[in-house]
Design a protein around this motif. Structure first.
Motif, PDB file in Angstrom:
ATOM      1  N   LEU A 123     -28.430  78.934  35.446  1.00 57.86           N
ATOM      2  CA  LEU A 123     -27.326  79.264  36.336  1.00 57.86           C
ATOM      3  C   LEU A 123     -27.269  80.772  36.525  1.00 57.86           C
ATOM      4  O   LEU A 123     -26.987  81.522  35.604  1.00 57.86           O
ATOM      5  N   THR A 124     -27.569  81.184  37.736  1.00 59.77           N
ATOM      6  CA  THR A 124     -27.504  82.606  38.068  1.00 59.77           C
ATOM      7  C   THR A 124     -27.366  82.681  39.587  1.00 59.77           C
ATOM      8  O   THR A 124     -27.928  81.838  40.299  1.00 59.77           O
ATOM      9  N   PRO A 125     -26.596  83.664  40.084  1.00 62.43           N
ATOM     10  CA  PRO A 125     -26.314  83.656  41.522  1.00 62.43           C
ATOM     11  C   PRO A 125     -27.554  83.544  42.408  1.00 62.43           C
ATOM     12  O   PRO A 125     -27.539  82.818  43.403  1.00 62.43           O
ATOM     13  N   TRP A 126     -28.663  84.230  42.025  1.00 64.65           N
ATOM     14  CA  TRP A 126     -29.793  84.200  42.969  1.00 64.65           C
ATOM     15  C   TRP A 126     -30.482  82.845  43.031  1.00 64.65           C
ATOM     16  O   TRP A 126     -31.208  82.553  43.986  1.00 64.65           O
ATOM     17  N   LYS A 127     -30.236  81.992  42.042  1.00 66.74           N
ATOM     18  CA  LYS A 127     -30.828  80.651  42.113  1.00 66.74           C
ATOM     19  C   LYS A 127     -30.056  79.760  43.097  1.00 66.74           C
ATOM     20  O   LYS A 127     -30.474  78.638  43.393  1.00 66.74           O
ATOM     21  N   GLY A 128     -28.907  80.264  43.570  1.00 68.18           N
ATOM     22  CA  GLY A 128     -28.239  79.628  44.708  1.00 68.18           C
ATOM     23  C   GLY A 128     -27.521  78.318  44.426  1.00 68.18           C
ATOM     24  O   GLY A 128     -27.336  77.513  45.341  1.00 68.18           O
ATOM     25  N   GLN A 129     -27.077  78.107  43.182  1.00 66.57           N
ATOM     26  CA  GLN A 129     -26.341  76.860  42.934  1.00 66.57           C
ATOM     27  C   GLN A 129     -25.075  76.798  43.796  1.00 66.57           C
ATOM     28  O   GLN A 129     -24.680  75.714  44.233  1.00 66.57           O
ATOM     29  N   ALA A 130     -24.456  77.954  44.063  1.00 71.49           N
ATOM     30  CA  ALA A 130     -23.231  77.958  44.888  1.00 71.49           C
ATOM     31  C   ALA A 130     -23.557  77.478  46.304  1.00 71.49           C
ATOM     32  O   ALA A 130     -22.847  76.635  46.875  1.00 71.49           O
ATOM     33  N   GLU A 131     -24.655  77.993  46.853  1.00 69.39           N
ATOM     34  CA  GLU A 131     -25.060  77.568  48.198  1.00 69.39           C
ATOM     35  C   GLU A 131     -25.426  76.090  48.186  1.00 69.39           C
ATOM     36  O   GLU A 131     -25.169  75.371  49.153  1.00 69.39           O
ATOM     37  N   GLY A 132     -26.033  75.645  47.080  1.00 68.39           N
ATOM     38  CA  GLY A 132     -26.373  74.220  46.953  1.00 68.39           C
ATOM     39  C   GLY A 132     -25.121  73.347  46.987  1.00 68.39           C
ATOM     40  O   GLY A 132     -25.097  72.316  47.663  1.00 68.39           O
ATOM     41  N   LEU A 133     -24.078  73.784  46.273  1.00 67.35           N
ATOM     42  CA  LEU A 133     -22.818  73.025  46.279  1.00 67.35           C
ATOM     43  C   LEU A 133     -22.241  72.985  47.696  1.00 67.35           C
ATOM     44  O   LEU A 133     -21.786  71.932  48.168  1.00 67.35           O
ATOM     45  N   ARG A 134     -22.273  74.132  48.369  1.00 65.42           N
ATOM     46  CA  ARG A 134     -21.724  74.186  49.741  1.00 65.42           C
ATOM     47  C   ARG A 134     -22.503  73.263  50.670  1.00 65.42           C
ATOM     48  O   ARG A 134     -21.925  72.546  51.487  1.00 65.42           O
ATOM     49  N   ALA A 135     -23.828  73.294  50.548  1.00 64.68           N
ATOM     50  CA  ALA A 135     -24.662  72.444  51.407  1.00 64.68           C
ATOM     51  C   ALA A 135     -24.399  70.972  51.103  1.00 64.68           C
ATOM     52  O   ALA A 135     -24.298  70.143  52.023  1.00 64.68           O
ATOM     53  N   PHE A 136     -24.251  70.672  49.829  1.00 63.55           N
ATOM     54  CA  PHE A 136     -23.996  69.281  49.419  1.00 63.55           C
ATOM     55  C   PHE A 136     -22.674  68.796  50.034  1.00 63.55           C
ATOM     56  O   PHE A 136     -22.603  67.684  50.564  1.00 63.55           O
ATOM     57  N   ALA A 137     -21.661  69.673  49.998  1.00 62.02           N
ATOM     58  CA  ALA A 137     -20.365  69.303  50.585  1.00 62.02           C
ATOM     59  C   ALA A 137     -20.496  69.162  52.103  1.00 62.02           C
ATOM     60  O   ALA A 137     -20.007  68.198  52.697  1.00 62.02           O
ATOM     61  N   ALA A 138     -21.201  70.122  52.721  1.00 60.37           N
ATOM     62  CA  ALA A 138     -21.308  70.125  54.189  1.00 60.37           C
ATOM     63  C   ALA A 138     -22.126  68.947  54.704  1.00 60.37           C
ATOM     64  O   ALA A 138     -21.965  68.534  55.858  1.00 60.37           O
ATOM     65  N   ALA A 139     -22.987  68.387  53.856  1.00 58.60           N
ATOM     66  CA  ALA A 139     -23.811  67.250  54.298  1.00 58.60           C
ATOM     67  C   ALA A 139     -22.944  66.003  54.521  1.00 58.60           C
ATOM     68  O   ALA A 139     -23.335  65.094  55.252  1.00 58.60           O
ATOM     69  N   GLU A 140     -21.753  65.988  53.909  1.00 59.08           N
ATOM     70  CA  GLU A 140     -20.795  64.875  54.082  1.00 59.08           C
ATOM     71  C   GLU A 140     -21.447  63.509  53.878  1.00 59.08           C
ATOM     72  O   GLU A 140     -21.451  62.672  54.778  1.00 59.08           O
ATOM     73  N   GLN A 141     -21.983  63.340  52.704  1.00 60.31           N
ATOM     74  CA  GLN A 141     -22.590  62.048  52.353  1.00 60.31           C
ATOM     75  C   GLN A 141     -21.898  61.565  51.082  1.00 60.31           C
ATOM     76  O   GLN A 141     -22.373  61.808  49.966  1.00 60.31           O
ATOM     77  N   PRO A 142     -20.752  60.904  51.220  1.00 59.78           N
ATOM     78  CA  PRO A 142     -19.938  60.589  50.046  1.00 59.78           C
ATOM     79  C   PRO A 142     -20.620  59.664  49.035  1.00 59.78           C
ATOM     80  O   PRO A 142     -20.181  59.579  47.891  1.00 59.78           O
ATOM     81  N   GLN A 143     -21.694  59.010  49.433  1.00 58.29           N
ATOM     82  CA  GLN A 143     -22.397  58.130  48.489  1.00 58.29           C
ATOM     83  C   GLN A 143     -23.265  58.914  47.508  1.00 58.29           C
ATOM     84  O   GLN A 143     -23.770  58.349  46.533  1.00 58.29           O
ATOM     85  N   LEU A 144     -23.451  60.218  47.743  1.00 61.59           N
ATOM     86  CA  LEU A 144     -24.358  61.000  46.894  1.00 61.59           C
ATOM     87  C   LEU A 144     -23.640  61.625  45.701  1.00 61.59           C
ATOM     88  O   LEU A 144     -22.501  62.057  45.816  1.00 61.59           O
ATOM     89  N   ALA A 145     -24.358  61.673  44.584  1.00 65.86           N
ATOM     90  CA  ALA A 145     -23.875  62.395  43.394  1.00 65.86           C
ATOM     91  C   ALA A 145     -24.786  63.607  43.183  1.00 65.86           C
ATOM     92  O   ALA A 145     -25.991  63.520  43.439  1.00 65.86           O
ATOM     93  N   LEU A 146     -24.198  64.713  42.736  1.00 67.86           N
ATOM     94  CA  LEU A 146     -24.991  65.918  42.509  1.00 67.86           C
ATOM     95  C   LEU A 146     -24.990  66.300  41.022  1.00 67.86           C
ATOM     96  O   LEU A 146     -23.938  66.361  40.400  1.00 67.86           O
ATOM     97  N   HIS A 147     -26.182  66.537  40.492  1.00 66.34           N
ATOM     98  CA  HIS A 147     -26.325  66.942  39.092  1.00 66.34           C
ATOM     99  C   HIS A 147     -26.777  68.391  39.056  1.00 66.34           C
ATOM    100  O   HIS A 147     -27.834  68.708  39.590  1.00 66.34           O
ATOM    101  N   ILE A 148     -25.979  69.231  38.444  1.00 64.33           N
ATOM    102  CA  ILE A 148     -26.394  70.626  38.290  1.00 64.33           C
ATOM    103  C   ILE A 148     -26.860  70.788  36.849  1.00 64.33           C
ATOM    104  O   ILE A 148     -26.081  70.657  35.909  1.00 64.33           O
ATOM    105  N   VAL A 149     -28.169  71.019  36.715  1.00 65.53           N
ATOM    106  CA  VAL A 149     -28.777  71.044  35.381  1.00 65.53           C
ATOM    107  C   VAL A 149     -29.256  72.459  35.093  1.00 65.53           C
ATOM    108  O   VAL A 149     -30.052  73.008  35.845  1.00 65.53           O
TER     109      VAL A 149
END
Ligand code: GLC
Length: 407
Positions: free
Chosen positions: A215-241
């Motif tokens: 977990l570090t800003p340049w690895k873009g987990q924040a952008e990943g979360l935003r993209a996951f939300a913006a994709a609007e696919q409520p059936q999907l689960a996201l694992h941040i490892v």
């Protein structure tokens, strides 16, 4: 076969590998996978600059380790440190170099390899005049995106004071000025699964999405979360490892809050650091690699492919050397949240037959990064540098492994 194969010696070169941090981050994990296979090529000692989990893991793998602890401030010296503390850190590094010099002299090594920017600095200081060859194994792109302006200037000069450079990708090598020195482009090898059986069967539908990495800003987990939300696919689960390995705990907290404010907290699981995420990857349908600046290599991309995941990664950088967009995975521009969201939707909407094609192509790509192939190429090249027989200029690891193509 190249001339490196035929350089036979009854005595294996004695190699000290300098590793400043014992945290399980990408470069150190890749070194462990490689070092386990070097017994025939090198007589290896890994010299850690701090104690930590990787010391035990190397020892458990039967690899000789030494810990010569760096004073704490030098280990945690960061880009944002003030000028005064930088001067203090330099003094500490010099003192450390003197201490390390004794260790290196005692070991009578033929070759020293520095596995990080910090260790190339203290290692080179420590070994000047010892008459031992020195290689920098570079896992970071030397650019303004990662380092301060002064550090970039110094780091670009470093190849001039070493006898060889290993870069984990073409993208990394392109940030260095190596001149005619021996240089090897060699990615981290990946432990393969499945063998000739091919990838595991794809799930009927895309459900499990993951982002893997510290977990570090340049690895873009924040952008990943935003993209996951913006994709609007409520059936999907996201694992941040991944864990905040280098004290970036604030960022871990920011990510949790972000998941809540995006209204997706119930679909996001934070796993923290996981040793060997193999089992998890076997369940993942879609792996997002979200770095917002060019990733030097991105071993996770290949690991995802090896485990039968569809991979969406950001370009430019290492992943763009591995993924041919739309064939064995997908590429989107770094930091482009809406493009990442669109890619998620695109993957979800793929007919199963298309998905199988992409997963199979990704699986085939991953085979070419097999740890056996990659690690032995690196081990043999290092042995050649130790003996002074490595060819000058750039060698690609595939030239040392029977010419396997990259894609
Ligand atoms: C570093 C780089 C990463 C690479 C790894 C192994 O962690 O950031 O891109 O995969 O080293 O070379």
């Amino acid at each position: 076969m190249t001339e490196l194969h035929s350089s036979v010696s009854p005595l294996l070169p004695r190699v000290a590998y300098l590793v400043h941090s014992a945290a399980p981050s990408g470069a150190e994990l890749a070194l462990l996978r490689a070092a386990e296979l070097w017994a025939d090529d090198l007589n290896l000692t890994v010299v850690f600059g701090s104690s930590g989990p990787m010391v035990e893991r190397f020892s458990a793998a039967g690899i000789r380790t030494l810990v010569e602890p760096l004073p704490g401030t030098a280990v945690s010296m960061r880009r944002q440190s003030g000028a005064r503390s930088k001067v203090a850190a330099v003094v500490i590094l010099l003192t450390y170099a003197i201490r390390l010099r004794r260790v290196l002299r005692r070991g009578a090594y033929n070759l020293i390899v520095a596995g990080s920017l910090k260790s190339v600095i203290y290692g080179r200081l420590a070994s000047f005049g010892l008459g031992v060859r020195f290689v920098w194994s570079c896992h970071d792109r030397i650019s303004r995106e990662y380092l301060g302006p002064a550090a970039v200037i110094y780091a670009r000069l470093l190849p001039r004071i070493v006898d060889g450079v290993v870069a984990n990708s073409r993208s990394t090598l392109d940030t260095l000025r190596i001149g005619s020195r021996p240089a090897l482009i060699c990615p981290p090898g990946v432990a393969l699964v499945g063998g000739t059986q091919g990838p595991r069967p794809v799930h009927a539908e895309i459900r499990q999405v993951a982002i893997l990495g510290r977990l570090t800003p340049w690895k873009g987990q924040a952008e990943g979360l935003r993209a996951f939300a913006a994709a609007e696919q409520p059936q999907l689960a996201l694992h941040i490892v991944g864990g905040a390995l280098f004290g970036e705990d604030d960022y871990a907290e920011i990510l949790r809050q972000l998941a809540t404010s995006l209204g997706i907290a119930d679909r996001v699981t934070f796993h923290g650091h996981v040793d060997g995420a193999s089992d998890l990857l076997d369940e993942v349908d879609l792996l997002l690699h979200t770095s917002v600046i060019p990733e030097p290599f991105g071993a996770v991309v290949v690991e995802g492919m090896a485990h039968g995941c569809v991979v969406v990664a950001t370009r430019p950088g290492g992943p763009a050397e591995v993924i041919a967009d739309g064939r064995n995975g997908f590429l989107v521009s770094a930091g482009d949240v809406s493009a990442m969201a669109a890619a998620i939707r695109r993957v979800v909407a793929l007919p199963e037959s298309e998905r199988i094609k992409i997963v199979s192509a990704g699986y085939d790509t991953a085979q070419r990064f097999s740890n056996e192939i990659v690690a032995s190429a690196r081990g043999r090249w290092l042995a050649a540098v130790a003996r002074g027989t490595a060819p000058s200029g750039v060698t690609d690891w595939r030239q040392l492994s029977g010419g396997v193509a990259a894609r």
